[in-house]
Design a protein around this motif. Sequence first.
Motif, PDB file in Angstrom:
ATOM      1  N   THR A 176       0.849  -1.182   0.000  1.00 30.80           N
ATOM      2  CA  THR A 176       0.000   0.000   0.000  1.00 30.80           C
ATOM      3  C   THR A 176       0.890   1.239   0.000  1.00 30.80           C
ATOM      4  N   GLY A 177       0.431   2.268  -0.684  1.00 28.16           N
ATOM      5  CA  GLY A 177       1.134   3.545  -0.686  1.00 28.16           C
ATOM      6  C   GLY A 177       0.189   4.652  -0.283  1.00 28.16           C
ATOM      7  N   SER A 215      -4.817  13.308   2.343  1.00 29.04           N
ATOM      8  CA  SER A 215      -4.036  12.129   1.951  1.00 29.04           C
ATOM      9  C   SER A 215      -4.916  11.149   1.199  1.00 29.04           C
ATOM     10  N   ILE A 216      -4.256  10.330   0.384  1.00 28.55           N
ATOM     11  CA  ILE A 216      -4.935   9.246  -0.332  1.00 28.55           C
ATOM     12  C   ILE A 216      -4.032   8.027  -0.257  1.00 28.55           C
ATOM     13  N   GLY A 217      -4.607   6.905   0.168  1.00 34.23           N
ATOM     14  CA  GLY A 217      -3.874   5.647   0.205  1.00 34.23           C
ATOM     15  C   GLY A 217      -4.522   4.642  -0.730  1.00 34.23           C
ATOM     16  N   GLN A 218      -3.694   3.791  -1.312  1.00 34.81           N
ATOM     17  CA  GLN A 218      -4.232   2.787  -2.237  1.00 34.81           C
ATOM     18  C   GLN A 218      -3.221   1.666  -2.428  1.00 34.81           C
ATOM     19  N   PRO A 219      -3.697   0.492  -2.866  1.00 37.37           N
ATOM     20  CA  PRO A 219      -2.758  -0.580  -3.216  1.00 37.37           C
ATOM     21  C   PRO A 219      -1.880  -0.123  -4.377  1.00 37.37           C
ATOM     22  N   ILE A 220      -0.580  -0.421  -4.312  1.00 35.23           N
ATOM     23  CA  ILE A 220       0.318   0.010  -5.388  1.00 35.23           C
ATOM     24  C   ILE A 220       1.121  -1.146  -5.984  1.00 35.23           C
ATOM     25  N   ALA A 271       2.365   1.084  -9.764  1.00 37.07           N
ATOM     26  CA  ALA A 271       3.314   1.594  -8.768  1.00 37.07           C
ATOM     27  C   ALA A 271       3.377   3.114  -8.810  1.00 37.07           C
ATOM     28  N   GLY A 272       2.230   3.747  -8.515  1.00 34.68           N
ATOM     29  CA  GLY A 272       2.191   5.204  -8.513  1.00 34.68           C
ATOM     30  C   GLY A 272       1.047   5.719  -7.671  1.00 34.68           C
ATOM     31  N   ILE A 315       5.294  11.041   0.959  1.00 30.81           N
ATOM     32  CA  ILE A 315       4.783   9.729   0.551  1.00 30.81           C
ATOM     33  C   ILE A 315       5.241   8.652   1.526  1.00 30.81           C
ATOM     34  N   LEU A 316       4.544   7.513   1.449  1.00 30.12           N
ATOM     35  CA  LEU A 316       4.826   6.354   2.295  1.00 30.12           C
ATOM     36  C   LEU A 316       4.473   5.096   1.509  1.00 30.12           C
ATOM     37  N   HIS A 317       5.247   4.041   1.682  1.00 32.80           N
ATOM     38  CA  HIS A 317       4.859   2.715   1.178  1.00 32.80           C
ATOM     39  C   HIS A 317       5.251   1.683   2.227  1.00 32.80           C
ATOM     40  N   ASN A 318       4.555   0.568   2.242  1.00 36.62           N
ATOM     41  CA  ASN A 318       4.816  -0.453   3.265  1.00 36.62           C
ATOM     42  C   ASN A 318       5.468  -1.712   2.697  1.00 36.62           C
TER      43      ASN A 318
END
Length: 173
Positions: free
Chosen positions: A105-106, A119-124, A128-129, A148-151
């Motif tokens: 998720t990003g 903020s907006i989070g979504q599967p990436i 990949a953007g 930005i953040l990714h897990n």
Amino acid sequence: MKNILKILTVLVITLSSISCSKDGAEGASGKDGVNLANNTGFDVTNTTGQTITTSTITPVTFENEITDDANAFNTSTSEWRIPSTGFYNIIAKVSFLNNFPVNTTGVIYIYKNGVLFKSIGQPINVVAGLSISTNTKLNQNDVIKIYILHNSLTSNTLKTGSDNCSFSGYRVY
């Protein structure tokens, strides 16, 4: 065919009656008398291929200035200082160089004056953007910055250039 010509004629007449000016002249106005003399905007990109560490909210570096009408964007801090109170449009997008594993998720964030604003989070893992946009009233000297953040389990690098990693904004009125 006659109906299409009538519609086009009405459209041309309507458009010709709307005048806008961005020349900064006093009294420059658009539709409904909105003063356009203070309209300003900027567009910046990332050209360094910044590495984003996993599970860390990271400020995005935007060091390449394409345009900055009011000299309001600081490329050393990647911050946009609002030049005058008004209603603004803000747009940011980032793309990652490498694909992510499944269930990654990003999140892309807009911070205003050092505090989370939107903020907006979504599967990436498939695309990949991330992108975010908003319209909002801002006050003179408000400061806007993108994070930005990714897990993912590993770090990833941002793609470079205006099609992949950009931040822009402009005053609507």
